[in-house]
Design a protein around this motif. Structure first.
Motif, mmCIF file in Angstrom:
data_model
loop_
_atom_site.group_PDB
_atom_site.id
_atom_site.type_symbol
_atom_site.label_atom_id
_atom_site.label_comp_id
_atom_site.label_asym_id
_atom_site.label_seq_id
_atom_site.Cartn_x
_atom_site.Cartn_y
_atom_site.Cartn_z
ATOM 1 N N ILE A 41 0.845 -1.197 0.000
ATOM 2 C CA ILE A 41 0.000 0.000 0.000
ATOM 3 C C ILE A 41 0.884 1.252 0.000
ATOM 4 C CG2 ILE A 41 -1.649 1.350 1.378
ATOM 5 C CD1 ILE A 41 -2.856 -1.370 2.275
ATOM 6 N N GLU A 42 1.954 1.184 0.790
ATOM 7 C CA GLU A 42 2.892 2.300 0.854
ATOM 8 C C GLU A 42 3.572 2.510 -0.508
ATOM 9 O OE1 GLU A 42 6.533 3.791 3.800
ATOM 10 O OE2 GLU A 42 5.973 1.674 3.725
ATOM 11 N N LEU A 43 4.002 1.423 -1.115
ATOM 12 C CA LEU A 43 4.649 1.472 -2.425
ATOM 13 C C LEU A 43 3.715 2.096 -3.465
ATOM 14 C CD1 LEU A 43 7.130 0.416 -4.178
ATOM 15 C CD2 LEU A 43 5.718 -1.594 -4.611
ATOM 16 N N LEU A 44 2.465 1.664 -3.451
ATOM 17 C CA LEU A 44 1.493 2.209 -4.405
ATOM 18 C C LEU A 44 1.217 3.674 -4.122
ATOM 19 C CD1 LEU A 44 -1.015 -0.766 -4.680
ATOM 20 C CD2 LEU A 44 0.596 0.036 -6.405
ATOM 21 N N GLY A 45 1.213 4.043 -2.828
ATOM 22 C CA GLY A 45 1.022 5.441 -2.470
ATOM 23 C C GLY A 45 2.105 6.319 -3.065
ATOM 24 N N HIS A 46 3.353 5.836 -2.979
ATOM 25 C CA HIS A 46 4.475 6.584 -3.561
ATOM 26 C C HIS A 46 4.378 6.629 -5.079
ATOM 27 C CE1 HIS A 46 7.085 7.554 -0.128
ATOM 28 N NE2 HIS A 46 6.561 6.464 0.431
ATOM 29 N N ALA A 47 4.046 5.491 -5.673
ATOM 30 C CA ALA A 47 4.024 5.390 -7.133
ATOM 31 C C ALA A 47 2.925 6.246 -7.746
ATOM 32 C CB ALA A 47 3.831 3.933 -7.543
ATOM 33 N N THR A 48 1.859 6.491 -6.977
ATOM 34 C CA THR A 48 0.723 7.219 -7.536
ATOM 35 C C THR A 48 0.576 8.620 -6.942
ATOM 36 O OG1 THR A 48 -0.723 6.249 -5.838
ATOM 37 C CG2 THR A 48 -0.570 5.088 -7.951
ATOM 38 N N HIS A 50 0.150 9.450 -3.881
ATOM 39 C CA HIS A 50 -0.870 9.496 -2.829
ATOM 40 C C HIS A 50 -0.250 9.047 -1.507
ATOM 41 C CE1 HIS A 50 -3.487 9.461 -6.399
ATOM 42 N NE2 HIS A 50 -4.367 10.073 -5.628
ATOM 43 N N VAL A 51 0.921 9.607 -1.204
ATOM 44 C CA VAL A 51 1.660 9.180 -0.019
ATOM 45 C C VAL A 51 0.857 9.442 1.251
ATOM 46 C CG1 VAL A 51 3.743 9.527 1.356
ATOM 47 C CG2 VAL A 51 3.881 9.497 -1.138
ATOM 48 N N GLU A 52 0.271 10.641 1.318
ATOM 49 C CA GLU A 52 -0.464 11.009 2.530
ATOM 50 C C GLU A 52 -1.649 10.063 2.745
ATOM 51 O OE1 GLU A 52 -2.473 15.023 4.415
ATOM 52 O OE2 GLU A 52 -1.147 15.201 2.666
ATOM 53 N N GLU A 53 -2.406 9.810 1.656
ATOM 54 C CA GLU A 53 -3.567 8.928 1.767
ATOM 55 C C GLU A 53 -3.150 7.523 2.198
ATOM 56 O OE1 GLU A 53 -2.956 11.017 -0.699
ATOM 57 O OE2 GLU A 53 -4.808 11.722 -1.666
ATOM 58 N N SER A 54 -2.055 7.027 1.606
ATOM 59 C CA SER A 54 -1.642 5.660 1.948
ATOM 60 C C SER A 54 -1.157 5.599 3.390
ATOM 61 C CB SER A 54 -0.564 5.148 0.979
ATOM 62 O OG SER A 54 0.643 5.854 1.127
ATOM 63 N N THR A 55 -0.510 6.650 3.869
ATOM 64 C CA THR A 55 -0.049 6.691 5.257
ATOM 65 C C THR A 55 -1.237 6.667 6.215
ATOM 66 O OG1 THR A 55 1.857 7.991 4.547
ATOM 67 C CG2 THR A 55 1.417 7.938 6.903
ATOM 68 N N PHE A 56 -2.264 7.480 5.906
ATOM 69 C CA PHE A 56 -3.485 7.491 6.722
ATOM 70 C C PHE A 56 -4.175 6.134 6.701
ATOM 71 C CE2 PHE A 56 -3.749 12.282 6.327
ATOM 72 C CZ PHE A 56 -3.676 12.511 7.688
ATOM 73 N N LEU A 57 -4.233 5.555 5.509
ATOM 74 C CA LEU A 57 -4.907 4.266 5.351
ATOM 75 C C LEU A 57 -4.236 3.194 6.207
ATOM 76 C CD1 LEU A 57 -6.958 2.385 3.948
ATOM 77 C CD2 LEU A 57 -5.309 2.127 2.081
ATOM 78 N N ILE A 58 -2.899 3.140 6.137
ATOM 79 C CA ILE A 58 -2.156 2.142 6.911
ATOM 80 C C ILE A 58 -2.370 2.372 8.411
ATOM 81 C CG2 ILE A 58 0.159 1.322 7.543
ATOM 82 C CD1 ILE A 58 0.934 1.912 4.550
ATOM 83 N N ALA A 59 -2.330 3.640 8.827
ATOM 84 C CA ALA A 59 -2.526 3.959 10.250
ATOM 85 C C ALA A 59 -3.912 3.506 10.709
ATOM 86 C CB ALA A 59 -2.346 5.452 10.490
ATOM 87 N N ASP A 60 -4.907 3.736 9.867
ATOM 88 C CA ASP A 60 -6.278 3.335 10.205
ATOM 89 C C ASP A 60 -6.387 1.812 10.281
ATOM 90 O OD1 ASP A 60 -9.184 3.887 10.511
ATOM 91 O OD2 ASP A 60 -9.288 2.759 8.631
ATOM 92 N N MET A 61 -5.768 1.113 9.329
ATOM 93 C CA MET A 61 -5.794 -0.348 9.327
ATOM 94 C C MET A 61 -5.114 -0.903 10.575
ATOM 95 S SD MET A 61 -4.992 -1.125 5.277
ATOM 96 C CE MET A 61 -5.019 -2.933 5.408
ATOM 97 N N GLU A 62 -3.959 -0.298 10.923
ATOM 98 C CA GLU A 62 -3.221 -0.758 12.104
ATOM 99 C C GLU A 62 -4.055 -0.566 13.368
ATOM 100 O OE1 GLU A 62 0.458 1.430 11.588
ATOM 101 O OE2 GLU A 62 1.500 -0.386 10.918
ATOM 102 N N LYS A 63 -4.770 0.560 13.419
ATOM 103 C CA LYS A 63 -5.604 0.859 14.585
ATOM 104 C C LYS A 63 -6.711 -0.192 14.731
ATOM 105 C CE LYS A 63 -8.576 4.310 14.780
ATOM 106 N NZ LYS A 63 -8.854 5.557 14.063
ATOM 107 N N ARG A 64 -7.329 -0.546 13.595
ATOM 108 C CA ARG A 64 -8.412 -1.530 13.625
ATOM 109 C C ARG A 64 -7.884 -2.923 13.989
ATOM 110 N NH1 ARG A 64 -11.556 -0.454 8.106
ATOM 111 N NH2 ARG A 64 -12.669 -2.388 8.656
ATOM 112 N N ILE A 65 -6.690 -3.242 13.520
ATOM 113 C CA ILE A 65 -6.090 -4.533 13.865
ATOM 114 C C ILE A 65 -5.811 -4.603 15.367
ATOM 115 C CG2 ILE A 65 -4.010 -5.971 13.614
ATOM 116 C CD1 ILE A 65 -3.934 -5.084 10.651
ATOM 117 N N LEU A 66 -5.256 -3.527 15.907
ATOM 118 C CA LEU A 66 -4.983 -3.486 17.355
ATOM 119 C C LEU A 66 -6.267 -3.610 18.168
ATOM 120 C CD1 LEU A 66 -2.201 -0.752 17.654
ATOM 121 C CD2 LEU A 66 -2.001 -3.171 18.249
ATOM 122 N N ALA A 67 -7.337 -2.982 17.684
ATOM 123 C CA ALA A 67 -8.619 -3.046 18.386
ATOM 124 C C ALA A 67 -9.102 -4.492 18.465
ATOM 125 C CB ALA A 67 -9.656 -2.168 17.684
ATOM 126 N N VAL A 68 -8.921 -5.231 17.367
ATOM 127 C CA VAL A 68 -9.305 -6.651 17.361
ATOM 128 C C VAL A 68 -8.425 -7.431 18.338
ATOM 129 C CG1 VAL A 68 -9.330 -8.757 15.971
ATOM 130 C CG2 VAL A 68 -10.291 -6.645 15.039
#
Length: 193
Positions: A41-48, A50-68
């Motif tokens: 996701i990070e690689l695609l963010g850089h390639a397209t 959309h670095v900021e969006e991919s960083t936010f997305l990963i942070a959100d995913m990590e948060k949801r994983i931790l919640a589980v």
């Protein structure tokens, strides 16, 4: 130009042909674990760009994983699962990101002993392992609780006796992208109802 092509497999050197046409190609292997999905996701963010969006997305995913993870008590862990990819008993093992989801959930994947990413188990091996939960990612091939419980020797399995054979959407389960957290949350509900 700004054309970007993302490839997940490389039939007959397609990638080098595309590159020789001046196209940018990113080749993504099937990630072996959840952090590998984040890397992509990070690689695609850089390639397209959309670095900021991919960083936010990963942070959100990590948060949801931790919640589980935080919801699972140590005492609940170790539930034996069998994740069926097709009726030939192909499954997910170490080195597949779906197996990593089960690691996060504290489940005991009966295919872990194979040390293969996508092993095929024998009927006997599954019966002997006596999974407590069976996850069917092959409903599209006609597999259901009824077909599983009718299999030779499967009627006495814990998962079948306790009605814990669940069908999941293989599109959500098998794609290494943002929906991976959705897959984790679905599996969490099925393992810890």
């Amino acid at each position: 130009g700004s054309d970007l092509i993302i490839a997940f497999f490389d039939p007959r050197d397609l990638i080098s042909s595309l590159e020789s046409l001046g196209l940018t190609v990113i080749f993504l292997d099937m990630p072996s674990d959840v952090s590998g999905v984040f890397d992509q996701i990070e690689l695609l963010g850089h390639a397209t760009d959309h670095v900021e969006e991919s960083t936010f997305l990963i942070a959100d995913m990590e948060k949801r994983i931790l919640a589980v993870e935080d919801n699972i008590a140590e005492s609940e862990k170790g539930i034996r699962i069998f994740h069926e990819l097709d009726p030939m008993l192909f499954t997910v093992g170490p080195g597949s990101f779906v197996d990593d989801l089960y690691n996060i959930l504290g489940a005991d994947n009966i295919a872990a002993v194979t040390d293969q990413s996508f092993p095929q188990l024998s009927n006997e091996a599954v019966i002997e392992s006596d999974p407590e939960v069976i996850i069917l990612a092959d409903e599209s091939m006609g597999e259901t609780f009824d077909t599983v419980s009718a299999r030779d020797g499967w009627g006495d399995m814990s998962a079948v006796l306790n009605g814990r054979v669940h069908m999941v959407d293989k599109d959500i389960m098998s794609r290494p992208g943002p929906r991976l957290v959705e897959a984790l949350e679905i599996l969490y509900e099925l393992l810890y109802p």
